[in-house]
Motif scaffolding. Structure first.
Motif, PDB file in Angstrom:
ATOM      1  N   ASP A  65       0.948  -1.237  -0.209  1.00 51.03           N
ATOM      2  CA  ASP A  65       0.016   0.096  -0.156  1.00 51.03           C
ATOM      3  C   ASP A  65       0.875   1.281   0.003  1.00 51.03           C
ATOM      4  N   GLY A  66       2.184   1.034  -0.067  1.00 47.50           N
ATOM      5  CA  GLY A  66       3.039   2.342  -0.349  1.00 47.50           C
ATOM      6  C   GLY A  66       3.574   2.850   0.731  1.00 47.50           C
ATOM      7  N   ILE A  67       3.656   2.207   1.753  1.00 45.59           N
ATOM      8  CA  ILE A  67       4.037   2.705   3.147  1.00 45.59           C
ATOM      9  C   ILE A  67       5.584   2.029   3.348  1.00 45.59           C
ATOM     10  N   GLN A  68       6.433   2.701   3.817  1.00 40.14           N
ATOM     11  CA  GLN A  68       7.767   2.258   3.661  1.00 40.14           C
ATOM     12  C   GLN A  68       8.079   1.707   5.464  1.00 40.14           C
ATOM     13  N   VAL A  69       8.372   0.631   5.547  1.00 41.71           N
ATOM     14  CA  VAL A  69       8.466  -0.096   7.047  1.00 41.71           C
ATOM     15  C   VAL A  69       9.740  -0.538   7.320  1.00 41.71           C
ATOM     16  N   PHE A  70      10.019  -0.380   8.383  1.00 38.11           N
ATOM     17  CA  PHE A  70      11.309  -0.821   9.069  1.00 38.11           C
ATOM     18  C   PHE A  70      11.138  -1.849  10.436  1.00 38.11           C
ATOM     19  N   LEU A  71      11.848  -2.906  10.372  1.00 41.60           N
ATOM     20  CA  LEU A  71      11.785  -3.741  11.356  1.00 41.60           C
ATOM     21  C   LEU A  71      12.986  -3.591  12.568  1.00 41.60           C
ATOM     22  N   SER A  72      12.640  -3.501  13.855  1.00 41.35           N
ATOM     23  CA  SER A  72      13.434  -3.254  14.687  1.00 41.35           C
ATOM     24  C   SER A  72      13.692  -4.501  15.509  1.00 41.35           C
ATOM     25  N   ASP A  73      14.972  -4.969  15.826  1.00 41.17           N
ATOM     26  CA  ASP A  73      15.282  -6.272  16.581  1.00 41.17           C
ATOM     27  C   ASP A  73      14.956  -7.560  15.838  1.00 41.17           C
ATOM     28  N   SER A  74      14.587  -7.513  14.610  1.00 36.51           N
ATOM     29  CA  SER A  74      14.379  -8.817  13.943  1.00 36.51           C
ATOM     30  C   SER A  74      15.487  -9.696  14.055  1.00 36.51           C
ATOM     31  N   LEU A  75      16.864  -9.265  13.573  1.00 36.19           N
ATOM     32  CA  LEU A  75      18.029 -10.125  13.579  1.00 36.19           C
ATOM     33  C   LEU A  75      18.301 -10.571  14.910  1.00 36.19           C
ATOM     34  N   THR A  76      18.022  -9.985  15.936  1.00 32.92           N
ATOM     35  CA  THR A  76      18.362 -10.514  17.225  1.00 32.92           C
ATOM     36  C   THR A  76      17.314 -11.504  17.511  1.00 32.92           C
ATOM     37  N   ILE A  77      16.204 -11.371  17.110  1.00 30.70           N
ATOM     38  CA  ILE A  77      15.243 -12.497  17.606  1.00 30.70           C
ATOM     39  C   ILE A  77      15.408 -13.633  16.549  1.00 30.70           C
ATOM     40  N   ASP A  78      15.784 -13.259  15.311  1.00 27.31           N
ATOM     41  CA  ASP A  78      16.247 -14.602  14.406  1.00 27.31           C
ATOM     42  C   ASP A  78      17.350 -14.944  14.918  1.00 27.31           C
ATOM     43  N   THR A  79      18.177 -14.586  15.450  1.00 27.80           N
ATOM     44  CA  THR A  79      19.440 -15.355  16.103  1.00 27.80           C
ATOM     45  C   THR A  79      19.141 -16.233  17.339  1.00 27.80           C
ATOM     46  N   ASP A  80      18.382 -15.569  18.072  1.00 29.70           N
ATOM     47  CA  ASP A  80      17.885 -16.270  19.461  1.00 29.70           C
ATOM     48  C   ASP A  80      16.371 -15.924  19.847  1.00 29.70           C
ATOM     49  N   PRO A  81      15.495 -16.586  19.374  1.00 32.64           N
ATOM     50  CA  PRO A  81      13.926 -16.536  19.314  1.00 32.64           C
ATOM     51  C   PRO A  81      13.549 -16.650  20.994  1.00 32.64           C
ATOM     52  N   LEU A  82      14.210 -17.172  21.727  1.00 31.08           N
ATOM     53  CA  LEU A  82      13.863 -17.081  23.192  1.00 31.08           C
ATOM     54  C   LEU A  82      14.070 -15.632  24.214  1.00 31.08           C
ATOM     55  N   VAL A  83      14.711 -14.979  23.380  1.00 33.44           N
ATOM     56  CA  VAL A  83      14.750 -13.489  24.154  1.00 33.44           C
ATOM     57  C   VAL A  83      13.807 -12.514  23.422  1.00 33.44           C
ATOM     58  N   SER A  84      12.836 -12.988  22.718  1.00 37.95           N
ATOM     59  CA  SER A  84      11.591 -12.075  22.135  1.00 37.95           C
ATOM     60  C   SER A  84      11.058 -11.561  23.176  1.00 37.95           C
ATOM     61  N   ASN A  85      10.522 -11.956  24.303  1.00 38.31           N
ATOM     62  CA  ASN A  85       9.760 -11.448  25.310  1.00 38.31           C
ATOM     63  C   ASN A  85      10.684 -10.583  26.234  1.00 38.31           C
ATOM     64  N   ALA A  86      11.626 -11.012  26.380  1.00 37.38           N
ATOM     65  CA  ALA A  86      12.897  -9.979  27.102  1.00 37.38           C
ATOM     66  C   ALA A  86      13.089  -8.654  26.516  1.00 37.38           C
TER      67      ALA A  86
END
Length: 137
Positions: free
Chosen positions: A27-48
């Motif tokens: 829909d034309g909106i530029q989006v950025f993801l923050s902390d995605s690489l950290t969570i991809d490396t260790d999914p268990l820290v997602s809630n933390a």
């Protein structure tokens, strides 16, 4: 002029955020993801760390929130049909994970102590309308 970002949503895993990111970008909106690489490396820290943050430019917040509201968050069956509550026939049903029996609690406790993922999780559906929990086959 400096552009500022605003977090409009948080997700436990990157895969969830990527689905919404694709819809917003379509829909034309530029989006950025923050902390995605950290969570991809260790999914268990997602809630933390608060999960994956979906950010947009501040001037796009209103349009992005309208799009987010239009995305259905309720459960569907394998054919894409809405799952209906057996009590009130509402289609506002979500999948939830529960630890209700001694066996599932014991498995959760062993998994927590040993640092592994739970291997005996129970899933049920919950109706947002009447708050009924039920199984769906």
């Amino acid at each position: 002029m400096t552009q500022k970002f605003t977090t409009i949503a948080k997700y436990q895993y990157t895969s969830e955020a990527l689905i919404v990111k694709g819809r917003l970008e379509a829909d034309g909106i530029q989006v950025f993801l923050s902390d995605s690489l950290t969570i991809d490396t260790d999914p268990l820290v997602s809630n933390a760390i608060g999960g994956v943050k979906l950010k947009v430019f501040s001037e796009d917040v209103k349009k992005a929130n309208e799009i987010l509201k239009s995305i259905a968050k309720y459960s569907t069956d394998n054919e894409g049909n809405s799952i209906e509550c057996p009590n009130c026939n509402s289609s506002k049903v979500q999948l939830i994970s529960t630890v209700t029996s001694f066996k599932s609690f014991f498995a959760f406790l062993i998994g927590f102590i040993s640092g592994t993922l739970p291997f005996n999780a129970r899933y049920k559906y919950n109706c947002d309308h009447c708050n009924t929990n039920f199984d769906f086959k």
